[in-house]
Design an enzyme around this catalytic site. Structure first.
Site, PDB file in Angstrom:
ATOM      1  N   GLU A  37      63.783  72.740  31.648  1.00 31.73           N
ATOM      2  CA  GLU A  37      63.450  74.068  32.132  1.00 31.73           C
ATOM      3  C   GLU A  37      63.468  73.980  33.659  1.00 31.73           C
ATOM      4  O   GLU A  37      62.846  73.071  34.230  1.00 31.73           O
ATOM      5  CB  GLU A  37      62.060  74.467  31.635  1.00 31.73           C
ATOM      6  CG  GLU A  37      61.757  75.905  31.974  1.00 31.73           C
ATOM      7  CD  GLU A  37      60.362  76.349  31.541  1.00 31.73           C
ATOM      8  OE1 GLU A  37      59.680  75.586  30.829  1.00 31.73           O
ATOM      9  OE2 GLU A  37      59.979  77.453  31.943  1.00 31.73           O
ATOM     10  N   ARG A 264      57.408  59.938  24.067  1.00 25.84           N
ATOM     11  CA  ARG A 264      57.685  60.231  25.468  1.00 25.84           C
ATOM     12  C   ARG A 264      57.358  59.009  26.318  1.00 25.84           C
ATOM     13  O   ARG A 264      56.625  58.116  25.889  1.00 25.84           O
ATOM     14  CB  ARG A 264      56.906  61.454  25.941  1.00 25.84           C
ATOM     15  CG  ARG A 264      55.388  61.280  25.917  1.00 25.84           C
ATOM     16  CD  ARG A 264      54.664  62.576  26.236  1.00 25.84           C
ATOM     17  NE  ARG A 264      54.784  62.938  27.640  1.00 25.84           N
ATOM     18  CZ  ARG A 264      55.411  64.020  28.069  1.00 25.84           C
ATOM     19  NH1 ARG A 264      55.969  64.856  27.234  1.00 25.84           N
ATOM     20  NH2 ARG A 264      55.484  64.287  29.357  1.00 25.84           N
ATOM     21  N   LYS A 274      55.754  68.213  35.189  1.00 27.61           N
ATOM     22  CA  LYS A 274      56.201  69.028  36.314  1.00 27.61           C
ATOM     23  C   LYS A 274      55.094  69.934  36.836  1.00 27.61           C
ATOM     24  O   LYS A 274      54.978  70.154  38.037  1.00 27.61           O
ATOM     25  CB  LYS A 274      57.409  69.878  35.885  1.00 27.61           C
ATOM     26  CG  LYS A 274      58.681  69.069  35.781  1.00 27.61           C
ATOM     27  CD  LYS A 274      59.842  69.947  35.374  1.00 27.61           C
ATOM     28  CE  LYS A 274      59.687  70.353  33.916  1.00 27.61           C
ATOM     29  NZ  LYS A 274      60.840  71.093  33.401  1.00 27.61           N
TER      30      LYS A 274
HETATM   31  P1  ATP Z   1      57.001  68.640  31.880  1.00 27.46           P
HETATM   32  O1  ATP Z   1      55.781  68.583  31.014  1.00 27.46           O
HETATM   33  O2  ATP Z   1      57.048  67.630  32.942  1.00 27.46           O
HETATM   34  O3  ATP Z   1      57.295  70.028  32.369  1.00 27.46           O
HETATM   35  P2  ATP Z   1      58.802  69.207  29.865  1.00 27.46           P
HETATM   36  O4  ATP Z   1      59.060  68.461  28.617  1.00 27.46           O
HETATM   37  O5  ATP Z   1      58.061  70.466  29.748  1.00 27.46           O
HETATM   38  O6  ATP Z   1      58.157  68.244  30.882  1.00 27.46           O
HETATM   39  P3  ATP Z   1      61.456  70.036  30.182  1.00 27.46           P
HETATM   40  O7  ATP Z   1      62.143  70.531  31.367  1.00 27.46           O
HETATM   41  O8  ATP Z   1      61.262  70.965  29.035  1.00 27.46           O
HETATM   42  O9  ATP Z   1      60.100  69.500  30.674  1.00 27.46           O
HETATM   43  O10 ATP Z   1      62.088  68.658  29.676  1.00 27.46           O
HETATM   44  C1  ATP Z   1      63.452  68.449  29.461  1.00 27.46           C
HETATM   45  C2  ATP Z   1      63.601  67.329  28.484  1.00 27.46           C
HETATM   46  O11 ATP Z   1      62.994  66.148  28.981  1.00 27.46           O
HETATM   47  C3  ATP Z   1      62.942  67.646  27.155  1.00 27.46           C
HETATM   48  O12 ATP Z   1      63.852  67.370  26.129  1.00 27.46           O
HETATM   49  C4  ATP Z   1      61.764  66.735  27.111  1.00 27.46           C
HETATM   50  O13 ATP Z   1      61.508  66.323  25.795  1.00 27.46           O
HETATM   51  C5  ATP Z   1      62.189  65.565  27.988  1.00 27.46           C
HETATM   52  N1  ATP Z   1      61.026  64.925  28.578  1.00 27.46           N
HETATM   53  C6  ATP Z   1      60.109  65.482  29.395  1.00 27.46           C
HETATM   54  N2  ATP Z   1      59.153  64.596  29.707  1.00 27.46           N
HETATM   55  C7  ATP Z   1      59.475  63.438  29.088  1.00 27.46           C
HETATM   56  C8  ATP Z   1      58.875  62.141  29.023  1.00 27.46           C
HETATM   57  N3  ATP Z   1      57.748  61.856  29.665  1.00 27.46           N
HETATM   58  N4  ATP Z   1      59.504  61.188  28.296  1.00 27.46           N
HETATM   59  C9  ATP Z   1      60.646  61.464  27.655  1.00 27.46           C
HETATM   60  N5  ATP Z   1      61.254  62.654  27.662  1.00 27.46           N
HETATM   61  C10 ATP Z   1      60.681  63.644  28.373  1.00 27.46           C
HETATM   62 MG    MG Z   2      57.821  72.298  29.813  1.00 28.00          MG
END
Ligand code: ATP
Ligand code: MG
Length: 775
Positions: A37, A264, A274
């Site tokens: 995102e 994760r 983020k």
């Molecule tokens: P954040 O909580 O930092 O915003 P998010 O998962 O909401 O992370 P996205 O932009 O939706 O952020 O993530 C893009 C991809 O990265 C998703 O497929 C998510 O599963 C993966 N991802 C995010 N954080 C991790 C992590 N700590 N380990 C592995 N994959 C991750």
């Molecule tokens: Mg997110």
């Protein structure tokens, strides 16, 4: 050491699944996606997902899409779209022509929503958000239908059309799936699919005022793009059922995308979210998204991390379904490993203390040869370093009253100046407060280059720069951003745990003149101080260096300082192993492991501080190979006592005459194994079985566990029926137990364990039996 080959083609459960899917003809090829995102910069957690998804595409000759999951108008920004692309390219991956934006599918998504309404699978609910929450029930209580659940298809179509046309205020209506208000999976209790948001979208402008929810949108995005394997993190376990439901009723035939979850990436001493990182940026806790203390890819890049080191780190971490927290030491290990053969060795002084070599002629300047690379790096190259009467050394490298174990410069003591001479301290000059402002030395002219012809040894070797030839520089030294291991799991706000001394600036640093005009983006090793990266703030006049990582690796340093020949090292190794065996015999006989000396004692003391018994600490520290194996295993699973126990009791017993280095697996795998036992995934006996396989054939513990079906059953939901059945089949014994024959308890445990094939978690089995028998 290995460096960053991509792809690795490992044997994790996802790769196994894909192989099986291709073999069975379920899919013809592999299509994955990375779906960020655009609401922040990418962080180290994202790197794991990027390397996994792009890596799989590369390995299986498929494709990986970069798709911006931009369905939420409130938080998204083109700045993030840019930075995300830059970071993925920097990591070394390429999406080719497959760049997509979820917002481009809004029209098609709305069409699927209409299909669901027409099939009676979705309805417009006009309850308030509070009412919806109230009616949804709880984990223990089913939900109840609200007054709008049975609206006619016509009415729903009309309302949805008007929602889209902008006739209603935010929050007045939502579109919900009509699924099951009593479902155990709360997400299936008529989930919201669309909501009204009169908000400006950074790409769609004001074209839309209804926006789809993640669970509705994500599976459709995957399906529209022909994705095969939709990989996400474990938190989305429960969402899979809804993912399938939307595709089932949205009219998508198989083959179609399927969701698979993996653990994760969590790294200690940092936060990888983020939203939280944005808070740090917004309230000025750091200088920006690319502050070198940030776990963002742009921060790591500015710190001096290379793409290869991050990819190698992701390889080492692997892909499993077990929750764990990776020690930041593993990340540091990966960058050291990579820079070891990329960063030339040079000299610089962070906190200069003037030294005057009184025996050295006033006006003389010599150009001394200095190699860029140590002997174990197969690279050539050298530069000249000027030496003169007035030099700077590190203030820390001098002590007027040296403490025990301090082998550097002190009054009357002789040390080596790297590449130059042996010098002896003959006096100090002080200011009116008694602070040392200058050290006076004499040098041995016969020791030019650093060795005395008579072969006499000195204990310390110091780095230095010639005072009048040095380049002034700013050096930024970074420490962990947080002072606690899991800042977001602690009480209070995660920002309460920020490390107030995470940045120290050495503004008076002096570097050897070969670094004049150092280009931003270069990597160097300042001898004894660490690896450094020339920050973009560097100017032609003044280098600005960021310390990427310290050198730490104590044992490597010992070997280098001794500059000993291969044979001597081998002899030391054998001696160390013998000492270990002797120590082990001593322990087995119940007598004391003898006290250690020098560095080995320091290491043992450090282990005691970390919770080991004095005896165990000595046993590990006596053999440097064993100690570094132990340290590296801790980097994966920070549980000193468990690791020590498995290493000295279980593994050492199986080694025979082999050295640790001859094993088909390394410390990372041992750490992973012990983590599986400690978190209850594996029972102790199963753990030993896995270790046996590793010693014989290598392999990663998680894979062996899956392949052999050794996962421990500790889920009460799974154990309860087994307990109930055992009690039912042994009604006579139950009656006897309740009549007072409590010794039968062990019998029941045995029966349940047998019924689970030995995989029941004994603690859970005990607790459940107690509850069932004693009421
Ligand atoms: P954040 O909580 O930092 O915003 P998010 O998962 O909401 O992370 P996205 O932009 O939706 O952020 O993530 C893009 C991809 O990265 C998703 O497929 C998510 O599963 C993966 N991802 C995010 N954080 C991790 C992590 N700590 N380990 C592995 N994959 C991750
Ligand atoms: Mg997110």
């Amino acid at each position: 050491m290995s460096t960053a080959d991509k792809p690795r083609g490992g044997n994790d459960f996802i790769r196994e699944m894909i192989r099986a899917d291709l073999a069975s003809g379920k899919y013809e090829g592999v299509a994955t996606r990375f779906p960020p995102e655009p609401n922040g910069y990418l962080h180290i957690g994202h790197a794991k997902s990027i390397c996994l998804n792009f890596g799989l595409a590369e390995e299986f000759g498929g494709r990986c899409h970069l798709r911006f999951d931009d369905t939420n108008p409130n938080t998204e920004d083109p700045e993030y779209v840019e930075s995300i692309q830059r970071d993925i390219r920097w990591l070394g991956w390429d999406w080719g022509e497959h760049l997509y934006f979820a917002s481009d599918y809004f029209e098609r998504m709305a069409a699927v929503a209409v299909t669901l309404i027409e099939k009676g699978r979705a309805y417009v609910d006009s309850c308030t958000p509070e009412e919806i929450r109230e009616l949804r029930g709880t984990v223990t209580e089913p939900g109840r239908p609200g007054p709008y659940r049975d609206r006619s298809v016509e009415e729903n179509l009309d309302l949805f059309r008007r929602m889209r046309a902008g006739e209603f205020e935010d929050g007045t209506h939502v579109l919900r799936g009509k699924i099951d208000l009593a479902a155990t999976n709360m997400l299936m209790r008529d989930p919201v699919l669309y909501r009204i948001r009169h908000a400006h979208h950074y790409r769609q402008g004001d074209a839309w005022c209804i926006y789809p929810m993640y669970d509705f949108a994500h599976c459709l995005e995957d399906a529209f793009e022909g994705v095969t394997h939709s990989l996400c993190t474990l938190e989305f376990d429960n969402n899979r059922e809804l993912y399938e439901w939307v595709l089932d009723h949205g009219g998508f035939e198989r083959p179609r995308p399927e969701q698979t979850e993996f653990a994760r990436l969590n790294v200690n001493y940092t936060v990888a979210s983020k939203r939280k990182l944005l808070q740090l940026v917004q309230n000025g806790s750091v200088a920006g998204w690319d502050d070198p203390r940030m776990p963002t890819l742009s921060g790591l890049r500015r710190r001096g991390y290379t793409p290869e080191s991050i990819r190698e780190f992701c390889n080492r971490v692997g892909v499993t379904r077990t929750f764990n927290i990776i020690d930041v030491a593993l990340l540091e290990h990966s960058i050291r490993d990579d820079l070891n053969h990329k960063a030339p060795r040079v000299m610089g002084v962070l906190d200069p203390l003037e030294v005057v070599i009184e025996s050295y002629p006033e006006e003389q300047v010599e150009a001394l040869d200095a190699d860029y690379w140590p002997r174990d790096i197969p690279k050539d190259g050298s530069r000249k370093v000027p030496f003169a009467r007035r030099i700077f050394i590190e203030r820390d490298d001098f002590m007027e009253d040296p403490i025990a174990g301090f082998h550097r410069l002190a009054p009357g003591r002789e040390v080596r100046l790297r590449y130059a001479y042996l010098v002896t301290c003959v006096g100090v000059d002080k200011d009116e407060n008694g602070g040392v402002i200058r050290v006076r030395c004499t040098h041995d002219p016969a020791s030019r280059g650093g060795e005395a012809p008579d072969g006499r040894r000195v204990k310390g070797t110091l780095h230095w720069v010639a005072a009048d030839h040095a380049v002034a520089a700013e050096v930024r030294l970074y420490d962990r951003l947080f002072e606690t291991e899991r800042p977001d799991a602690e009480d209070g706000d995660f920002r309460d745990h920020l490390n107030s001394s995470s940045l120290t600036v050495a503004s008076q640093a002096r570097l050897e003149p070969s670094l004049t005009g150092l280009e931003a983006g270069s990597h160097v090793q300042l001898e004894r101080l660490g690896y450094f990266y020339a920050d973009p703030d560097t100017t032609p006049e003044r280098p600005v260096l960021n310390r990427t990582v310290t050198l730490r690796d104590t044992w490597a340093k010992v070997a280098r300082q001794g500059e000993s020949e291969v044979a001597k090292k081998a002899a030391e190794r054998t001696a160390a192993r013998e000492a270990y065996k002797a120590a082990q015999r001593a322990m087995a006989e119940g007598s004391e492991v003898p006290e250690l000396e020098g560095e080995a004692k320091d290491v043992a003391d450090a282990y005691v501080v970390r919770g080991l018994s004095e005896q165990d600490a000595r046993l590990l520290a006596v053999d440097p190979d064993l100690a570094s194996f132990f340290d590296a295993a801790l980097a994966v699973h920070d549980a000193p006592r468990s690791i020590a126990n498995w290493l000295t009791n279980e593994l050492a017993g199986r080694l025979g005459d082999r050295a640790l280095g001859d094993l088909p697996f390394g410390p990372t795998e041992l750490g992973e194994l012990v983590a599986l036992v400690d978190d209850g995934t594996l029972g102790g006996t199963a753990g030993k079985e896995v270790l046996g396989v590793m010693v014989d054939d290598g392999g990663r513990p998680a894979d062996i566990v899956e392949a052999r079906g050794l996962r421990q059953i500790s889920d009460t939901g799974a154990l309860e029926p087994v307990v109930a059945e055992v009690l039912e089949q042994n009604a006579g014994q139950v009656a006897a137990y309740r009549g007072g024959k409590t010794a039968l308890f062990g019998f029941f445990i045995g029966q349940v364990m047998r019924a689970t094939g030995g995989k029941g978690d004994p603690q859970q089995v005990k607790a459940l039996l107690k509850k069932a028998l004693d009421g």
